[in-house]
Motif scaffolding. Structure first.
Motif, mmCIF file in Angstrom:
data_model
loop_
_atom_site.group_PDB
_atom_site.id
_atom_site.type_symbol
_atom_site.label_atom_id
_atom_site.label_comp_id
_atom_site.label_asym_id
_atom_site.label_seq_id
_atom_site.Cartn_x
_atom_site.Cartn_y
_atom_site.Cartn_z
ATOM 1 N N LEU A 145 34.336 51.815 28.511
ATOM 2 C CA LEU A 145 33.978 51.878 27.390
ATOM 3 C C LEU A 145 33.318 53.152 26.844
ATOM 4 O O LEU A 145 33.051 53.498 25.689
ATOM 5 C CB LEU A 145 32.552 51.130 27.352
ATOM 6 N N LYS A 146 33.438 54.461 27.811
ATOM 7 C CA LYS A 146 32.844 55.721 27.649
ATOM 8 C C LYS A 146 34.208 56.565 27.414
ATOM 9 O O LYS A 146 34.100 57.634 27.038
ATOM 10 C CB LYS A 146 32.185 56.405 28.703
ATOM 11 N N ARG B 260 40.277 47.605 42.850
ATOM 12 C CA ARG B 260 39.812 48.897 42.267
ATOM 13 C C ARG B 260 40.747 49.940 41.665
ATOM 14 O O ARG B 260 40.584 50.618 40.618
ATOM 15 C CB ARG B 260 38.927 49.620 43.474
ATOM 16 N N HIS B 261 42.006 49.828 42.423
ATOM 17 C CA HIS B 261 43.037 50.945 41.795
ATOM 18 C C HIS B 261 43.310 50.301 40.520
ATOM 19 O O HIS B 261 43.610 51.130 39.445
ATOM 20 C CB HIS B 261 44.187 50.785 42.796
ATOM 21 N N ASP C 227 30.673 48.149 36.653
ATOM 22 C CA ASP C 227 30.459 49.393 36.686
ATOM 23 C C ASP C 227 31.902 49.870 36.011
ATOM 24 O O ASP C 227 31.735 50.843 35.281
ATOM 25 C CB ASP C 227 30.079 49.961 37.880
ATOM 26 N N SER C 228 32.911 49.730 36.470
ATOM 27 C CA SER C 228 34.143 50.253 36.050
ATOM 28 C C SER C 228 34.520 49.876 34.635
ATOM 29 O O SER C 228 34.914 50.744 33.990
ATOM 30 C CB SER C 228 35.330 49.663 36.874
ATOM 31 N N LEU D 234 41.162 38.676 37.281
ATOM 32 C CA LEU D 234 39.853 39.142 37.060
ATOM 33 C C LEU D 234 38.454 38.239 36.845
ATOM 34 O O LEU D 234 37.284 38.439 37.130
ATOM 35 C CB LEU D 234 39.543 40.210 35.927
ATOM 36 N N GLU D 235 38.757 37.069 36.405
ATOM 37 C CA GLU D 235 37.931 35.993 36.104
ATOM 38 C C GLU D 235 37.064 35.711 37.244
ATOM 39 O O GLU D 235 35.907 35.571 37.146
ATOM 40 C CB GLU D 235 38.766 34.794 35.705
ATOM 41 N N ASP D 236 37.500 35.659 38.476
ATOM 42 C CA ASP D 236 36.729 35.400 39.538
ATOM 43 C C ASP D 236 36.024 36.580 40.068
ATOM 44 O O ASP D 236 35.096 36.377 41.273
ATOM 45 C CB ASP D 236 37.717 34.874 40.871
ATOM 46 N N HIS D 237 36.120 37.678 39.612
ATOM 47 C CA HIS D 237 35.507 38.970 40.205
ATOM 48 C C HIS D 237 34.329 39.256 39.182
ATOM 49 O O HIS D 237 34.038 40.525 39.547
ATOM 50 C CB HIS D 237 36.710 39.877 40.499
ATOM 51 N N LEU D 238 34.309 38.786 38.149
ATOM 52 C CA LEU D 238 33.288 39.372 36.919
ATOM 53 C C LEU D 238 31.882 39.559 37.593
ATOM 54 O O LEU D 238 30.991 40.233 36.869
ATOM 55 C CB LEU D 238 33.480 38.526 35.663
ATOM 56 N N GLN D 239 31.538 38.866 38.441
ATOM 57 C CA GLN D 239 30.133 38.975 39.019
ATOM 58 C C GLN D 239 29.903 40.251 39.914
ATOM 59 O O GLN D 239 28.801 40.763 40.336
ATOM 60 C CB GLN D 239 29.690 37.825 39.586
ATOM 61 N N GLU D 240 30.943 40.788 40.220
ATOM 62 C CA GLU D 240 30.954 41.855 41.253
ATOM 63 C C GLU D 240 30.484 43.250 40.586
ATOM 64 O O GLU D 240 30.842 43.636 39.493
ATOM 65 C CB GLU D 240 32.633 42.402 41.674
ATOM 66 N N LYS D 241 29.585 44.099 41.282
ATOM 67 C CA LYS D 241 28.896 45.113 40.546
ATOM 68 C C LYS D 241 30.009 46.130 40.521
ATOM 69 O O LYS D 241 30.093 46.901 39.115
ATOM 70 C CB LYS D 241 28.040 45.790 41.409
#
Length: 500
Positions: free
Chosen positions: A177-178, A135-136, A171-172, A160-167
């Protein structure tokens, strides 16, 4: 350093007047210790007293950089003793990762990155970073400063590859992208880097890629150029190319070229567009050359324009376009007159452009003519024809010999490299033999003083020595040159004669 000594010094840090001396003492002791006790490392990294030294008002901080430098050194030394396998790592780095000073946050990020890089051979998996740390790092990805965003992106590309399904991950990334164009391009680059690995991963981050593609239709030309640059490596993968075709990216870009007269600012996109299509054509020549004729025509228009702001990209694009034998055949079949005109332009550019662009043109031609180890007779014949366009139809290499005699080493080296690329073909060696004095020039060691030029000439001689196009005496001279090496210097004996 004992934990008791450490605690004593941390208490001393509460006294503002002796703070700098205490910090210096702590840093000195850390530098003296090759290894640190775990309790000491943990105590220093989580100590409020250490971080409180950075809480002076801005005026005091501006007056002296010592507190920041000292604290940074202390934290850096302690972080170098950490391991990703420590279960309490999030707690130890939390204060640094959340610190208001970006320099301190950067220390923690770079410590994590370095530890990950050290473990590359140990099959780093997605669980190398805890959810708390992740998260940090995702937050750091959104920082505008490159020294924070860049290490964050490198870390995420590894884990990150193994965490791409995490909400929370999704969201982050959507939140990122904003942000500013800098942050968005960082996220796009991360997504492309992950997507290149497999079609399955691409599917998990296609929401980011779709967002990137949507930006190709806005008014920010610089952003569009950056996105095209990022997408090139994705298009070089088969599954990436399929994705881009499904999203009709090539049609969108091709349409931009066709409507350029209506949107003059889009002309700034030309170098980026050419590079994009050129890189793709190096792996998918038929798709680009036959499927997008307007793009190829745009390239030839740029080569013919003489616009020095566009020529470097045009030179590089032609080099990429001719990277395969299939592409050479297709260009000759569909664009023979354009190729002829462009190579005749090259001949003029090599004489008239500034040195930097001359070298770029030479490098482009070297790539166009270089094919190894095998080449079909058809392609060899086409390249012979193309070479004739460069030298005005002559059956010799006089124009290249003139460039070899150029006093500037960089031009001479570029010319020799081009010559080396064409000496793979029998017709090129015949052209050499038809050039009076050229072989003698190549064999003459007395006229080269630049080390790189000597080596470039040696590489050319080595190719000639491997051919069977010369008489026995010349063959012997060539082999002797090769055996003596690139930097051989013939010794000269001076004989003194006593006069009467």
């Amino acid at each position: 350093m004992t934990e008791e000594w450490c605690c004593e010094k941390l208490q001393s840090l509460k006294i503002r007047e002796t703070r700098l001396d205490t910090l210096s003492e702590i840093r000195g002791r850390l530098n003296e210790m090759p290894t640190l006790e775990l309790q000491v490392t943990n105590r220093l990294l989580t100590s409020p007293e250490i971080y409180d030294c950075l809480e002076d008002n801005d005026a005091a901080a501006a007056a002296s950089a010592d507190p920041m430098d000292l604290v940074s050194d202390i934290l850096s030394i302690c972080m170098s003793n950490l391991s990703l396998r420590q279960s309490d790592l999030p707690r130890l780095l939390q204060r640094a990762l959340q610190h208001k000073r970006s320099r301190i946050r950067a220390l923690a990020l770079n410590a994590i990155l370095k530890e990950l890089q050290n473990q590359i051979g140990d099959d780093v998996g997605g669980d190398a970073i805890s959810n708390d740390l992740l998260r940090h790092i995702l937050n750091a990805l959104q920082e505008p400063e490159t020294y924070l965003g860049s290490p964050a992106m490198q870390i995420l590309s590894m884990v990150l590859e193994d965490h791409l399904q995490e909400k929370y991950v999704t969201d982050s990334l959507l939140q990122a992208l904003k942000n500013s164009e800098v942050v968005k391009c960082r996220v796009y680059e991360l997504a492309v880097g992950l997507s290149k690995r497999s079609a399955a991963i691409l599917e998990k981050v296609d929401f980011i890629l779709d967002h990137a593609l949507s930006e190709l239709d806005n008014d920010d030309v610089l952003l569009q150029v950056n996105i095209l640059e990022i997408l090139v490596s994705l298009a070089e993968q088969n599954h990436g190319l399929v994705y881009l075709e499904k999203r009709q990216v090539f049609d969108v870009i091709s349409k931009k070229v066709e409507e350029m007269d209506q949107n003059p600012l889009d002309r700034l996109l030309v170098p980026g567009i050419m590079k994009f299509f050129g890189k793709i054509s190096s792996v998918q020549p038929q798709k680009i050359i036959t499927g997008y004729p307007r793009m190829i025509q745009c390239l030839f228009d740029c080569l013919h324009s003489g616009d020095t702001s566009i020529l470097p990209a045009a030179f590089d694009t032609l080099a990429n376009l001719c990277r395969t034998q299939e592409a050479v055949i297709l260009l000759e079949e569909h664009y023979s007159s354009d190729v002829k005109e462009s190579l005749e332009d090259y001949s003029s550019y090599l004489r008239n452009l500034p040195s930097e662009l001359k070298n770029r043109a030479f490098s482009s031609l070297e790539a166009v003519f270089y094919f190894k180890p095998t080449i079909s007779a058809q392609v060899s014949g086409i390249l012979q024809k193309w070479f004739g366009y460069l030298n005005g139809g002559s059956n010799n290499m006089q124009f290249l010999m003139d460039f070899c005699r150029n006093p500037f080493p960089d031009i001479k080296i570029s010319t020799l490299n081009l010559i080396g690329s064409i000496f793979l073909y029998p017709w090129a060696i015949e052209a050499l033999k038809n050039t009076a004095g050229f072989l003698e020039y190549l064999l003459d060691r007395k006229i080269e003083f630049d080390k790189e030029a000597k080596y470039a000439k040696y590489c050319v001689i080595k190719l000639l020595a491997e051919s069977s196009a010369f008489d026995p005496e010349t063959n012997n001279q060539l082999r002797t040159y090769v055996n003596e090496g690139p930097y051989f210097m013939q010794s000269i004996m001076d004989v003194a004669v006593e006069g009467n």
